[in-house]
Design a protein around this motif. Structure first.
Motif, PDB file in Angstrom:
ATOM      1  N   ARG A 164       0.841  -1.209   0.000  1.00  0.00           N
ATOM      2  CA  ARG A 164       0.000   0.000   0.000  1.00  0.00           C
ATOM      3  C   ARG A 164       0.866   1.246   0.000  1.00  0.00           C
ATOM      4  N   VAL A 165       1.919   1.236   0.785  1.00  0.00           N
ATOM      5  CA  VAL A 165       2.821   2.383   0.840  1.00  0.00           C
ATOM      6  C   VAL A 165       3.499   2.572  -0.518  1.00  0.00           C
ATOM      7  N   SER A 166       3.888   1.462  -1.141  1.00  0.00           N
ATOM      8  CA  SER A 166       4.516   1.518  -2.455  1.00  0.00           C
ATOM      9  C   SER A 166       3.542   2.073  -3.497  1.00  0.00           C
ATOM     10  N   ALA A 167       2.299   1.608  -3.485  1.00  0.00           N
ATOM     11  CA  ALA A 167       1.290   2.093  -4.431  1.00  0.00           C
ATOM     12  C   ALA A 167       1.010   3.574  -4.207  1.00  0.00           C
ATOM     13  N   TRP A 168       0.977   3.998  -2.941  1.00  0.00           N
ATOM     14  CA  TRP A 168       0.751   5.408  -2.622  1.00  0.00           C
ATOM     15  C   TRP A 168       1.899   6.266  -3.149  1.00  0.00           C
ATOM     16  N   ALA A 169       3.133   5.829  -2.925  1.00  0.00           N
ATOM     17  CA  ALA A 169       4.290   6.590  -3.402  1.00  0.00           C
ATOM     18  C   ALA A 169       4.288   6.658  -4.922  1.00  0.00           C
ATOM     19  N   GLN A 170       3.902   5.578  -5.555  1.00  0.00           N
ATOM     20  CA  GLN A 170       3.843   5.544  -7.018  1.00  0.00           C
ATOM     21  C   GLN A 170       2.807   6.529  -7.545  1.00  0.00           C
ATOM     22  N   GLN A 171       1.693   6.672  -6.867  1.00  0.00           N
ATOM     23  CA  GLN A 171       0.632   7.575  -7.313  1.00  0.00           C
ATOM     24  C   GLN A 171       0.912   9.041  -7.033  1.00  0.00           C
ATOM     25  N   THR A 172       1.732   9.324  -6.023  1.00  0.00           N
ATOM     26  CA  THR A 172       1.858  10.719  -5.600  1.00  0.00           C
ATOM     27  C   THR A 172       3.163  11.410  -5.956  1.00  0.00           C
ATOM     28  N   ALA A 173       4.209  10.677  -6.280  1.00  0.00           N
ATOM     29  CA  ALA A 173       5.510  11.332  -6.445  1.00  0.00           C
ATOM     30  C   ALA A 173       6.212  10.933  -7.739  1.00  0.00           C
ATOM     31  N   VAL A 174       7.012  11.850  -8.234  1.00  0.00           N
ATOM     32  CA  VAL A 174       7.918  11.565  -9.344  1.00  0.00           C
ATOM     33  C   VAL A 174       9.121  10.842  -8.755  1.00  0.00           C
ATOM     34  N   CYS A 175       9.598   9.813  -9.432  1.00  0.00           N
ATOM     35  CA  CYS A 175      10.765   9.083  -8.920  1.00  0.00           C
ATOM     36  C   CYS A 175      12.046   9.798  -9.328  1.00  0.00           C
ATOM     37  N   PRO A 176      12.863  10.237  -8.364  1.00  0.00           N
ATOM     38  CA  PRO A 176      14.118  10.898  -8.695  1.00  0.00           C
ATOM     39  C   PRO A 176      15.149   9.937  -9.303  1.00  0.00           C
ATOM     40  N   GLU A 177      14.977   8.652  -9.060  1.00  0.00           N
ATOM     41  CA  GLU A 177      15.939   7.652  -9.534  1.00  0.00           C
ATOM     42  C   GLU A 177      15.749   7.322 -11.020  1.00  0.00           C
ATOM     43  N   CYS A 178      14.507   6.989 -11.407  1.00  0.00           N
ATOM     44  CA  CYS A 178      14.266   6.566 -12.795  1.00  0.00           C
ATOM     45  C   CYS A 178      13.441   7.593 -13.576  1.00  0.00           C
ATOM     46  N   GLN A 179      13.120   8.730 -12.950  1.00  0.00           N
ATOM     47  CA  GLN A 179      12.438   9.849 -13.595  1.00  0.00           C
ATOM     48  C   GLN A 179      11.066   9.492 -14.168  1.00  0.00           C
ATOM     49  N   THR A 180      10.323   8.635 -13.497  1.00  0.00           N
ATOM     50  CA  THR A 180       8.970   8.301 -13.944  1.00  0.00           C
ATOM     51  C   THR A 180       7.959   9.247 -13.298  1.00  0.00           C
ATOM     52  N   ALA A 181       6.900   9.507 -14.008  1.00  0.00           N
ATOM     53  CA  ALA A 181       5.852  10.416 -13.547  1.00  0.00           C
ATOM     54  C   ALA A 181       4.960   9.721 -12.525  1.00  0.00           C
ATOM     55  N   PRO A 182       4.207  10.507 -11.743  1.00  0.00           N
ATOM     56  CA  PRO A 182       3.255   9.890 -10.816  1.00  0.00           C
ATOM     57  C   PRO A 182       2.280   8.975 -11.569  1.00  0.00           C
ATOM     58  N   GLY A 183       2.028   7.809 -10.978  1.00  0.00           N
ATOM     59  CA  GLY A 183       1.149   6.825 -11.590  1.00  0.00           C
ATOM     60  C   GLY A 183       1.876   5.803 -12.439  1.00  0.00           C
ATOM     61  N   THR A 184       3.141   6.059 -12.743  1.00  0.00           N
ATOM     62  CA  THR A 184       3.935   5.145 -13.564  1.00  0.00           C
ATOM     63  C   THR A 184       4.857   4.331 -12.667  1.00  0.00           C
ATOM     64  N   PRO A 185       4.910   3.001 -12.850  1.00  0.00           N
ATOM     65  CA  PRO A 185       5.786   2.180 -12.002  1.00  0.00           C
ATOM     66  C   PRO A 185       7.267   2.490 -12.226  1.00  0.00           C
ATOM     67  N   CYS A 186       8.048   2.282 -11.180  1.00  0.00           N
ATOM     68  CA  CYS A 186       9.498   2.438 -11.282  1.00  0.00           C
ATOM     69  C   CYS A 186      10.081   1.292 -12.112  1.00  0.00           C
ATOM     70  N   HIS A 187      11.295   1.545 -12.620  1.00  0.00           N
ATOM     71  CA  HIS A 187      11.986   0.512 -13.393  1.00  0.00           C
ATOM     72  C   HIS A 187      13.480   0.606 -13.152  1.00  0.00           C
ATOM     73  N   ASP A 188      14.176  -0.485 -13.385  1.00  0.00           N
ATOM     74  CA  ASP A 188      15.637  -0.542 -13.333  1.00  0.00           C
ATOM     75  C   ASP A 188      16.117  -0.878 -14.734  1.00  0.00           C
ATOM     76  N   GLU A 189      16.669   0.113 -15.413  1.00  0.00           N
ATOM     77  CA  GLU A 189      17.149  -0.069 -16.779  1.00  0.00           C
ATOM     78  C   GLU A 189      16.097  -0.753 -17.646  1.00  0.00           C
ATOM     79  N   ARG A 190      14.905  -0.206 -17.614  1.00  0.00           N
ATOM     80  CA  ARG A 190      13.747  -0.649 -18.390  1.00  0.00           C
ATOM     81  C   ARG A 190      13.151  -1.986 -17.963  1.00  0.00           C
ATOM     82  N   ARG A 191      13.628  -2.541 -16.845  1.00  0.00           N
ATOM     83  CA  ARG A 191      13.003  -3.741 -16.279  1.00  0.00           C
ATOM     84  C   ARG A 191      12.086  -3.277 -15.155  1.00  0.00           C
ATOM     85  N   PRO A 192      10.795  -3.652 -15.203  1.00  0.00           N
ATOM     86  CA  PRO A 192       9.870  -3.175 -14.170  1.00  0.00           C
ATOM     87  C   PRO A 192      10.224  -3.703 -12.784  1.00  0.00           C
ATOM     88  N   ARG A 193       9.964  -2.878 -11.784  1.00  0.00           N
ATOM     89  CA  ARG A 193      10.175  -3.249 -10.381  1.00  0.00           C
ATOM     90  C   ARG A 193       8.828  -3.575  -9.745  1.00  0.00           C
TER      91      ARG A 193
END
Length: 103
Positions: free
Chosen positions: A58-87
């Protein structure tokens, strides 16, 4: 032994104030793990006991919905990735970013 009289019930307004001040901001979305509704605490599936903290999913889903990821530069609502592999979870820095925006 004598029976003890119960104390006065806590007023609903005070109870709501206490619960809202300690509730994690991730409670604003439904839990993908235990399916708790938005605003409700997470529960154990087997006993239906309320948990003091939300599930990590739930915390992960909340962070995904509310914040831009500084690591992989994905927009809110978009899952994080590691070198184009989904996390399955978000990057730790995205948690920090989401907490900073919630404060």
């Amino acid at each position: 032994m004598t029976a003890r009289k119960p104390g006065a019930p806590m007023p609903a307004k005070l109870r709501a104030l206490i619960h809202s001040s300690v509730a994690h901001p991730a409670r604003s979305i439904p839990c993908p793990h235990c399916h708790a509704s938005a605003g409700q605490p997470c529960t154990l599936r087997t006993t239906s006991r309320h948990l003091p903290k939300p599930h990590p999913q739930r915390v992960s889903a909340w962070a995904q919905q509310t914040a831009v990821c500084p690591e992989c530069q994905t927009a809110p609502g978009t899952p994080c990735h590691d070198e184009r592999r989904p996390r399955t979870t978000v990057h730790p820095r995205r948690y920090q970013e989401a907490e900073a925006t919630a404060a």
